[in-house]
Design a protein around this motif. Sequence first.
Motif, short mmCIF file in Angstrom:
data_model
loop_
_atom_site.label_atom_id
_atom_site.label_comp_id
_atom_site.label_asym_id
_atom_site.label_seq_id
_atom_site.Cartn_x
_atom_site.Cartn_y
_atom_site.Cartn_z
N MET A 261 0.84 -1.20 0.00
CA MET A 261 0.00 0.00 0.00
C MET A 261 0.87 1.25 0.00
O MET A 261 1.69 1.45 0.89
CB MET A 261 -0.91 0.00 1.23
CG MET A 261 -1.80 1.24 1.33
SD MET A 261 -3.01 1.36 -0.01
CE MET A 261 -4.25 0.22 0.60
N LYS A 262 0.71 2.07 -1.04
CA LYS A 262 1.43 3.32 -1.15
C LYS A 262 0.44 4.46 -1.36
O LYS A 262 -0.77 4.24 -1.43
CB LYS A 262 2.44 3.28 -2.31
CG LYS A 262 3.56 2.26 -2.12
CD LYS A 262 4.57 2.35 -3.25
CE LYS A 262 5.72 1.37 -3.03
NZ LYS A 262 6.72 1.45 -4.13
N ARG A 263 0.97 5.67 -1.45
CA ARG A 263 0.10 6.84 -1.60
C ARG A 263 -0.71 6.76 -2.89
O ARG A 263 -1.88 7.15 -2.94
CB ARG A 263 0.94 8.12 -1.58
CG ARG A 263 0.11 9.39 -1.70
CD ARG A 263 0.98 10.63 -1.63
NE ARG A 263 0.18 11.84 -1.77
CZ ARG A 263 -0.47 12.42 -0.80
NH1 ARG A 263 -0.44 11.90 0.40
NH2 ARG A 263 -1.17 13.53 -1.00
N GLU A 264 -0.09 6.23 -3.96
CA GLU A 264 -0.78 6.15 -5.25
C GLU A 264 -1.63 4.90 -5.38
O GLU A 264 -2.19 4.64 -6.44
CB GLU A 264 0.23 6.20 -6.39
CG GLU A 264 1.26 5.08 -6.36
CD GLU A 264 2.51 5.43 -5.56
OE1 GLU A 264 3.53 4.77 -5.77
OE2 GLU A 264 2.43 6.35 -4.72
N GLY A 265 -1.77 4.10 -4.30
CA GLY A 265 -2.63 2.93 -4.33
C GLY A 265 -1.86 1.66 -4.03
O GLY A 265 -0.78 1.67 -3.43
N LEU A 266 -2.44 0.54 -4.45
CA LEU A 266 -1.84 -0.78 -4.22
C LEU A 266 -0.93 -1.14 -5.38
O LEU A 266 -1.34 -1.12 -6.54
CB LEU A 266 -2.94 -1.84 -4.06
CG LEU A 266 -3.76 -1.76 -2.77
CD1 LEU A 266 -5.02 -2.58 -2.88
CD2 LEU A 266 -2.93 -2.24 -1.59
N ILE A 267 0.31 -1.49 -5.05
CA ILE A 267 1.31 -1.86 -6.04
C ILE A 267 1.64 -3.34 -5.86
O ILE A 267 1.94 -3.78 -4.74
CB ILE A 267 2.60 -1.01 -5.91
CG1 ILE A 267 2.25 0.48 -5.91
CG2 ILE A 267 3.57 -1.34 -7.01
CD1 ILE A 267 1.57 0.96 -7.16
N GLY A 268 1.56 -4.12 -6.93
CA GLY A 268 1.87 -5.53 -6.86
C GLY A 268 3.35 -5.77 -6.57
O GLY A 268 4.21 -5.07 -7.09
N VAL A 269 3.63 -6.76 -5.73
CA VAL A 269 5.00 -7.13 -5.37
C VAL A 269 5.37 -8.37 -6.15
O VAL A 269 4.80 -9.45 -5.93
CB VAL A 269 5.14 -7.38 -3.86
CG1 VAL A 269 6.57 -7.79 -3.50
CG2 VAL A 269 4.73 -6.14 -3.08
N GLU A 270 6.30 -8.25 -7.10
CA GLU A 270 6.67 -9.38 -7.95
C GLU A 270 7.56 -10.38 -7.23
O GLU A 270 7.54 -11.57 -7.54
CB GLU A 270 7.37 -8.87 -9.21
CG GLU A 270 6.50 -7.98 -10.10
CD GLU A 270 7.22 -7.53 -11.34
OE1 GLU A 270 8.42 -7.87 -11.49
OE2 GLU A 270 6.60 -6.83 -12.16
N ASN A 271 8.39 -9.92 -6.30
CA ASN A 271 9.28 -10.81 -5.57
C ASN A 271 9.04 -10.63 -4.07
O ASN A 271 9.80 -9.97 -3.37
CB ASN A 271 10.75 -10.50 -5.91
CG ASN A 271 11.68 -11.59 -5.40
OD1 ASN A 271 11.27 -12.50 -4.68
ND2 ASN A 271 12.94 -11.51 -5.77
N PRO A 272 7.96 -11.25 -3.53
CA PRO A 272 7.64 -11.05 -2.12
C PRO A 272 8.67 -11.65 -1.17
O PRO A 272 8.82 -11.17 -0.05
CB PRO A 272 6.27 -11.72 -1.97
CG PRO A 272 6.18 -12.69 -3.09
CD PRO A 272 6.96 -12.09 -4.21
N SER A 273 9.40 -12.71 -1.59
CA SER A 273 10.39 -13.31 -0.71
C SER A 273 11.47 -12.31 -0.33
O SER A 273 11.87 -12.19 0.83
CB SER A 273 11.03 -14.53 -1.39
OG SER A 273 10.07 -15.53 -1.63
#
Length: 448
Positions: A261-273
């Motif tokens: 969650m960022k100011r510009e909205g939800l950003i997908g995390v490609e490498n969550p590990s």
Amino acid sequence: MKVKTVFSCQNCGCQSPKWLGKCPDCGSWNSMTEEASAPRQAAPSGERSKPIPICDVPAQSETRIASDLGELDRVLGGGIVPGSLVLIGGDPGIGKSTLLLQAMHNLAASAGQVLYVSGEESASQTRLRGERLGASHKRLLILAENSLEAIIAHATALKPTVMVIDSIQTVWTSALESAPGSVSQVRESAGKLMLLAKGLDIPVFIVGHVTKDGAIAGPRVLEHIVDTVLYFEGDGSHPFRILRAVKNRFGSTNEIGVFEMKREGLIGVENPSELFLSERPLGAPGSVVTASLEGSRPLLVELQALVTKTSYPVPRRTTIGVDHNRLALLVAVLEKKVGLHLAGLDIFLNAAGGVRLNEPAADLAMIMAVASSHLDRIIPPQTVVLGEVGLTGEVRAITQPEQRIAEAEKLGFQSCIIPAGNLRRLTKSKIRLEGVASVDEAMQLLMQ
């Protein structure tokens, strides 16, 4: 004309001709509310209802609509299926409306006209949120409406590519006299939206509130009607959100999507590990890295344990992100098979990053984290620990070890402790693989 009434449980939908203090189905107290009962008309019979052999059913090619949000498409099984009914639930303020508004903006830009029905906010309030998120496409239509009949009329006339109902608890139908948000209104509204989705071949997303018990309001009502159930998980004070599929008729039910969650909205995390391990302390006792498999995605997660003297008559066993009963079982194995004395000590175990570990492949890592904290020994920080532990202290084989090891290689780990049963069936790897058959062997290998 006297209106016939029934008493419906607001938690599970159980109905009774008279008031009951305790629901006979779910056991909740004071949840029975009087509602008007509307008789149902029998559906006309036609050619569509005739049974036919399964081999004579016309085949259709599966087409999916991409939302351009990779994490959402992953959880849905590769994209949005036309005619599907998708339920998204989560705590208030977790980001359900933000996620859907971003997805609808992308679909409006790439797929066509989109209808966003806002039952909780006015059109101007939705526009303010859309401007903050950059969701302002001309084909993204906002409808501030609560009447189900009006919503269906607009959808039938517009025939949008995708439709969103935010939220189902604010929608009411004139066929029932009960208040909006009641189980009968939610059930009737969801049923008619399902017929709309199937009849017009329009994907429909509906947002469901979560009760104090952590379940979607009316769980037995909504989850049985829809095609897909997605839970949005996370802590409001934590920037990471996890979208988890609980039910999916068109894909895997174990997939997860990770967002930040960022100011510009939800950003997908490609490498969550890499994200979950970014703040891991190196050289600290009680810290162990394991690999959990969520659907087709391996995740490297840090397990942290703290073993300390207790000031209470009964020592505490506290867990966050792992099963409490599983920890009690593994502590008993450590005491009986290894000889560690943990009966008078408090034990705290945490899966860092807000991840939930539900599979037994993390058993050995949990045991090593507890033993490392108790003995004040450091587990090598570049080692990943995998394995299921049985009650006799043996380390059992796990599923899909290749994907877990490949994820460890990608993040630069140098060694991996795996069950001996898996080591015999694996080919050569870039990192060093050590096979163990029991908890004793793992202790001797890691606690040197």
